[in-house]
Design an enzyme around this catalytic site. Structure first.
Site, short mmCIF file in Angstrom:
data_model
loop_
_atom_site.label_atom_id
_atom_site.label_comp_id
_atom_site.label_asym_id
_atom_site.label_seq_id
_atom_site.Cartn_x
_atom_site.Cartn_y
_atom_site.Cartn_z
N ASN A 1 0.89 -1.23 -0.01
CA ASN A 1 -0.02 -0.14 0.52
C ASN A 1 1.12 1.26 -0.30
OD1 ASN A 1 0.40 0.47 2.96
ND2 ASN A 1 -0.83 -1.00 3.33
N ASP B 1 1.00 -8.76 1.54
CA ASP B 1 2.15 -7.69 2.11
C ASP B 1 2.87 -8.00 3.27
OD1 ASP B 1 3.90 -5.03 2.43
OD2 ASP B 1 1.05 -4.12 2.76
N VAL C 1 -7.96 -7.69 -0.81
CA VAL C 1 -9.05 -6.83 -0.71
C VAL C 1 -8.86 -5.52 -1.86
CG1 VAL C 1 -8.33 -4.79 0.75
CG2 VAL C 1 -7.74 -7.04 1.44
#
Ligand code: ADP
Length: 168
Positions: A22, A32, A122
């Site tokens: 991000n 991540d 996501v």
């Protein structure tokens, strides 16, 4: 050359892995989180240092850090677009993620790199579209640049793996 693999990208034994990060590079969930967990705290430290100097990493751009405890020597962090019904240039931005990571590979003399399925968790990018963008971007890059870079798509879930099998 393009390879298709299924599994956990943190176990990739090559020069570099790509992280679907991000913008704040602070780590998080999904791939991540798995990469930060496997690499150890030095990765977060290097990311935070980079953000202090450069600000947040914009969507579609890429930066590189060392791989810490990973088998891969380098981690290339890129920020995929959040899916917004296709109204925010998501295809272009996703393509930029792949292309900017590949440019960094060439610059750093990286020979083998693995990509996760950026934005398909996501961030909600439809998996079929994302796979098409990913494969087309990598193919175009490899065919238009004189490099012996080997690119692996590391699919985590069965759905992505099947989609990539069809495309490749
Ligand atoms: P994004 O925010 O870009 O959507 P996610 O991490 O939520 O990122 O998901 C991106 C893709 O990474 C998803 O397809 C997810 O299944 C996959 N993924 C999650 N964990 C791993 C892992 N350890 N190795 C490879 N891929 C992973």
């Amino acid at each position: 050359m393009i390879h298709l693999l299924q599994g956990d990208i943190t176990l990739f034994e090559g020069d570099a892995i790509v992280n679907a990060a991000n913008s704040s590079l602070r780590g998080g969930g999904g791939v991540d989180g798995a990469i930060h967990k496997a690499a150890g705290p030095a990765l977060l430290q290097e990311c935070q240092e980079w953000v202090r100097h450069n600000g947040d990493l914009p969507t579609g751009k890429a930066m590189i850090t060392k791989g810490g405890n990973l088998k891969a020597r380098w981690v290339i962090h890129t920020v995929g677009p959040v899916w917004s019904s296709g109204t925010q240039d998501e295809d272009f931005l996703l393509s930029q993620c792949y292309i900017n990571c590949l440019h960094l590979c060439v610059e750093r003399n990286i020979r083998t790199v693995a990509f996760p399925n950026i934005s398909t968790g996501v961030y909600g990018f439809p998996k079929t579209d994302a796979a098409e963008v990913a494969v087309a971007s990598v193919r175009n890059f490899l065919s238009s640049s004189h490099t012996d870079l080997e690119v692996s798509f590391m699919c985590f879930d069965e759905e992505n793996y099947t989609l990539y099998q069809k495309l490749l």
